[in-house]
Design a protein around this motif. Structure first.
Motif, mmCIF file in Angstrom:
data_model
loop_
_atom_site.group_PDB
_atom_site.id
_atom_site.type_symbol
_atom_site.label_atom_id
_atom_site.label_comp_id
_atom_site.label_asym_id
_atom_site.label_seq_id
_atom_site.Cartn_x
_atom_site.Cartn_y
_atom_site.Cartn_z
ATOM 1 N N PHE A 222 0.804 -1.224 0.000
ATOM 2 C CA PHE A 222 0.000 0.000 0.000
ATOM 3 C C PHE A 222 0.836 1.273 0.000
ATOM 4 C CE2 PHE A 222 -3.202 -3.051 1.414
ATOM 5 C CZ PHE A 222 -4.290 -2.655 0.668
ATOM 6 N N PRO A 223 1.983 1.352 0.685
ATOM 7 C CA PRO A 223 2.745 2.616 0.626
ATOM 8 C C PRO A 223 3.440 2.871 -0.700
ATOM 9 C CG PRO A 223 3.302 1.334 2.594
ATOM 10 C CD PRO A 223 2.550 0.439 1.684
ATOM 11 N N LEU A 224 3.470 1.885 -1.606
ATOM 12 C CA LEU A 224 4.241 2.016 -2.841
ATOM 13 C C LEU A 224 3.337 2.401 -4.001
ATOM 14 C CD1 LEU A 224 6.529 -1.116 -2.419
ATOM 15 C CD2 LEU A 224 7.118 1.262 -1.963
ATOM 16 N N ASP A 225 3.855 3.261 -4.893
ATOM 17 C CA ASP A 225 3.108 3.727 -6.067
ATOM 18 C C ASP A 225 3.720 3.233 -7.373
ATOM 19 O OD1 ASP A 225 1.611 5.083 -4.222
ATOM 20 O OD2 ASP A 225 2.603 7.008 -4.549
ATOM 21 N N LEU A 226 4.580 2.226 -7.309
ATOM 22 C CA LEU A 226 5.276 1.770 -8.514
ATOM 23 C C LEU A 226 4.348 1.099 -9.515
ATOM 24 C CD1 LEU A 226 8.508 0.306 -6.896
ATOM 25 C CD2 LEU A 226 8.309 2.397 -8.219
ATOM 26 N N ALA A 227 3.148 0.732 -9.087
ATOM 27 C CA ALA A 227 2.247 0.005 -9.972
ATOM 28 C C ALA A 227 1.717 0.864 -11.108
ATOM 29 C CB ALA A 227 1.069 -0.570 -9.179
ATOM 30 N N VAL A 228 1.818 2.173 -11.007
ATOM 31 C CA VAL A 228 1.273 3.046 -12.054
ATOM 32 C C VAL A 228 2.319 4.013 -12.581
ATOM 33 C CG1 VAL A 228 -1.098 2.915 -11.212
ATOM 34 C CG2 VAL A 228 0.437 4.653 -10.290
ATOM 35 N N GLN A 229 3.563 3.902 -12.146
ATOM 36 C CA GLN A 229 4.598 4.839 -12.584
ATOM 37 C C GLN A 229 5.745 4.090 -13.247
ATOM 38 O OE1 GLN A 229 5.663 8.222 -10.086
ATOM 39 N NE2 GLN A 229 4.340 7.401 -8.495
ATOM 40 N N HIS A 230 6.221 4.638 -14.344
ATOM 41 C CA HIS A 230 7.407 4.099 -14.999
ATOM 42 C C HIS A 230 8.651 4.670 -14.316
ATOM 43 C CE1 HIS A 230 5.585 1.926 -18.340
ATOM 44 N NE2 HIS A 230 4.719 2.924 -18.443
ATOM 45 N N ILE A 231 9.681 3.859 -14.290
ATOM 46 C CA ILE A 231 10.924 4.292 -13.668
ATOM 47 C C ILE A 231 11.516 5.470 -14.421
ATOM 48 C CG2 ILE A 231 13.287 3.589 -13.150
ATOM 49 C CD1 ILE A 231 12.268 0.842 -12.543
ATOM 50 N N LEU A 247 13.177 -3.511 -18.032
ATOM 51 C CA LEU A 247 12.655 -2.869 -16.834
ATOM 52 C C LEU A 247 12.258 -1.430 -17.107
ATOM 53 C CD1 LEU A 247 12.126 -3.030 -13.787
ATOM 54 C CD2 LEU A 247 14.507 -2.339 -13.426
ATOM 55 N N CYS A 248 13.005 -0.771 -17.990
ATOM 56 C CA CYS A 248 12.698 0.613 -18.334
ATOM 57 C C CYS A 248 11.365 0.724 -19.057
ATOM 58 C CB CYS A 248 13.821 1.176 -19.195
ATOM 59 S SG CYS A 248 13.470 2.771 -19.940
ATOM 60 N N ARG A 249 11.101 -0.209 -19.938
ATOM 61 C CA ARG A 249 9.908 -0.125 -20.767
ATOM 62 C C ARG A 249 8.652 -0.602 -20.049
ATOM 63 N NH1 ARG A 249 9.279 -2.592 -26.930
ATOM 64 N NH2 ARG A 249 7.137 -1.886 -27.268
ATOM 65 N N TYR A 250 8.759 -1.681 -19.260
ATOM 66 C CA TYR A 250 7.591 -2.299 -18.636
ATOM 67 C C TYR A 250 7.697 -2.262 -17.112
ATOM 68 C CZ TYR A 250 6.827 -4.278 -23.312
ATOM 69 O OH TYR A 250 6.628 -4.452 -24.651
ATOM 70 N N SER A 251 8.157 -1.166 -16.542
ATOM 71 C CA SER A 251 8.371 -1.125 -15.096
ATOM 72 C C SER A 251 7.075 -1.298 -14.320
ATOM 73 C CB SER A 251 9.051 0.193 -14.715
ATOM 74 O OG SER A 251 8.245 1.296 -15.125
ATOM 75 N N ALA A 252 6.007 -0.612 -14.727
ATOM 76 C CA ALA A 252 4.741 -0.720 -14.003
ATOM 77 C C ALA A 252 4.153 -2.125 -14.117
ATOM 78 C CB ALA A 252 3.746 0.312 -14.533
ATOM 79 N N GLU A 253 4.177 -2.709 -15.332
ATOM 80 C CA GLU A 253 3.642 -4.053 -15.509
ATOM 81 C C GLU A 253 4.445 -5.087 -14.733
ATOM 82 O OE1 GLU A 253 4.244 -1.902 -17.797
ATOM 83 O OE2 GLU A 253 2.464 -1.610 -19.047
ATOM 84 N N CYS A 325 18.101 1.248 -30.533
ATOM 85 C CA CYS A 325 17.146 0.696 -29.581
ATOM 86 C C CYS A 325 16.989 1.656 -28.416
ATOM 87 C CB CYS A 325 17.624 -0.669 -29.077
ATOM 88 S SG CYS A 325 16.477 -1.409 -27.891
ATOM 89 N N CYS A 326 15.983 2.488 -28.506
ATOM 90 C CA CYS A 326 15.741 3.459 -27.443
ATOM 91 C C CYS A 326 14.550 3.006 -26.618
ATOM 92 C CB CYS A 326 15.442 4.841 -28.017
ATOM 93 S SG CYS A 326 16.895 5.594 -28.792
ATOM 94 N N CYS A 327 14.605 3.330 -25.391
ATOM 95 C CA CYS A 327 13.496 2.998 -24.511
ATOM 96 C C CYS A 327 12.313 3.909 -24.824
ATOM 97 C CB CYS A 327 13.916 3.157 -23.062
ATOM 98 S SG CYS A 327 12.609 2.770 -21.896
ATOM 99 N N PRO A 328 11.103 3.370 -25.035
ATOM 100 C CA PRO A 328 9.963 4.207 -25.388
ATOM 101 C C PRO A 328 9.520 5.134 -24.276
ATOM 102 C CG PRO A 328 9.271 1.944 -24.994
ATOM 103 C CD PRO A 328 10.761 1.938 -24.996
#
Length: 365
Positions: A222-231, A247-253, A325-328
């Motif tokens: 609950f204290p973490l917001d990583l589920a909706v934010q990209h790194i 990890l850069c591209r699909y961090s939230a997933e 190959c750039c991170c989107p």
């Protein structure tokens, strides 16, 4: 500092402190030992966090982490542990799950008659509050514990909604996070109530502690917001290895998958499997939710495989075309800079035609 930001920050933390104090009061009433009031000192951490947040962040939240929610967990979880371990020594005369608070008119009349003295209306209010508290104390312990569990999870969601957000998270991301928290809270409440209400579980002290430990572990999301934010990727991310780009591209997933496998559905499945396999405890709801955990874990692994294969296909396609190959999730300027740098390197290998005009003398000389 905006008035609404200040008001939301203070009111939300005040609700956290009040709920935590109610939990400490119930522990003290059940254990009948005043020393448990020392648990209320944990709220000093929340008061300290409030002062620091108002001073350094102007009341707004932090990126990826909510200290107020984390300290609320620290203040409330110990009380719920003690109530669950002490569970069920008081007889519930009411119907199962029913909460009846009957404050008779006679009690109010007595408190009103006693308030006609010098104290006046203030004394009447105090007497009425005492009568109401005494009536609440007659509610059986199991109903109190379940009510504290329910209000605890509801306050986690509502409190996260009311807390001022930081500049790193948008309203759209917050709404997604709150919807996820609602489903998560329902699953956690079902896990705690369904497993701890089993009679054979209540007879095993070690099993109660193990279930409460898994329940506490699941609350840490609950204290973490990583589920909706990209790194977010730096301009040098294109030179990193494949796992870093993934990890850069699909961090939230990937965070959602990790939470499900290692914090929620995975541990819940292990506990329920132990209950059925080792302790031979079976009931209809336990079997159903075990099957549900198996299905969720399988779907999350399938989602992880799909993400990995899709990313691998993208990398191979770009490498065949000779693209960078750039991170989107990089900013547009960072991607443009990387592509321009790549084009400049390619131009060094291209042969340009000789400039014959530069060999001819100018007509003006």
């Amino acid at each position: 500092m905006e008035l609404m930001v200040l008001l939301n920050a203070l009111v939300t933390r005040l609700l956290f402190v009040l709920h935590s104090l109610i939990g400490v009061w119930r522990v003290t009433a059940v254990k009948k030992e005043p020393k448990y009031w020392l648990l209320a000192l944990l709220n000093l951490l929340l008061c300290l966090e409030t002062g620091l947040t108002l001073k350094f962040k102007q009341g707004r939240g932090y990126k990826w982490f909510s200290p107020a929610i984390f300290l609320y967990l620290i203040c409330t979880v110990p009380s719920l542990w003690l109530l669950e371990i002490h569970h069920g020594t008081q007889y519930c005369g009411n119907e199962p799950g029913a909460v009846q608070v009957n404050v008779s008119n006679q009690d109010f009349n007595q408190s009103r008659d006693s308030s006609h003295g010098s104290e006046g209306m203030d004394h009447h209010i105090i007497q009425t509050a005492k009568v109401f508290v005494n009536q609440l104390s007659t509610i059986c312990e199991t109903v109190w514990t379940l009510a504290l569990h329910q209000t605890f999870l509801l306050l986690l969601v509502v409190g996260r909604w009311l807390l001022p957000i930081g500049v790193e998270i948008t309203r759209d991301q917050l709404s997604q996070l709150l919807l996820m928290f609602v489903g998560t809270a329902a699953d956690i409440l079902e896990f705690a109530s369904e497993t701890l209400d089993i009679e054979d579980v209540r007879k095993n002290y070690a099993l109660i502690n193990a279930i409460l430990a898994v329940w506490t572990w699941s609350m840490l999301q609950f204290p973490l917001d990583l589920a909706v934010q990209h790194i977010g990727c730096k301009p040098s991310a294109s030179g990193k290895r494949i796992p870093s780009l993934l990890l850069c591209r699909y961090s939230a997933e990937l965070w959602n998958i990790g939470v499900s496998l290692f914090i929620q559905d995975g541990p819940f499945f292990i506990v329920r499997s132990i209950l059925m396999g080792h302790f031979r405890i079976f009931n209809q709801m336990l079997v159903f939710f075990t099957a549900k955990n198996i299905l969720v874990v399988t779907l999350q692994l399938y989602r992880l495989a799909v993400i990995t294969l899709d990313f691998r296909a993208t990398i191979l396609q770009k490498s065949r075309k000779g693209e960078v190959c750039c991170c989107p999730c990089e900013p547009y300027e960072a991607r443009t800079h990387a592509i321009a740098h790549h084009d400049n390197e390619m131009k060094e290998f291209v042969a340009f035609p000789p400039k014959e005009e530069s060999q001819a003398p100018s007509e003006n000389h």
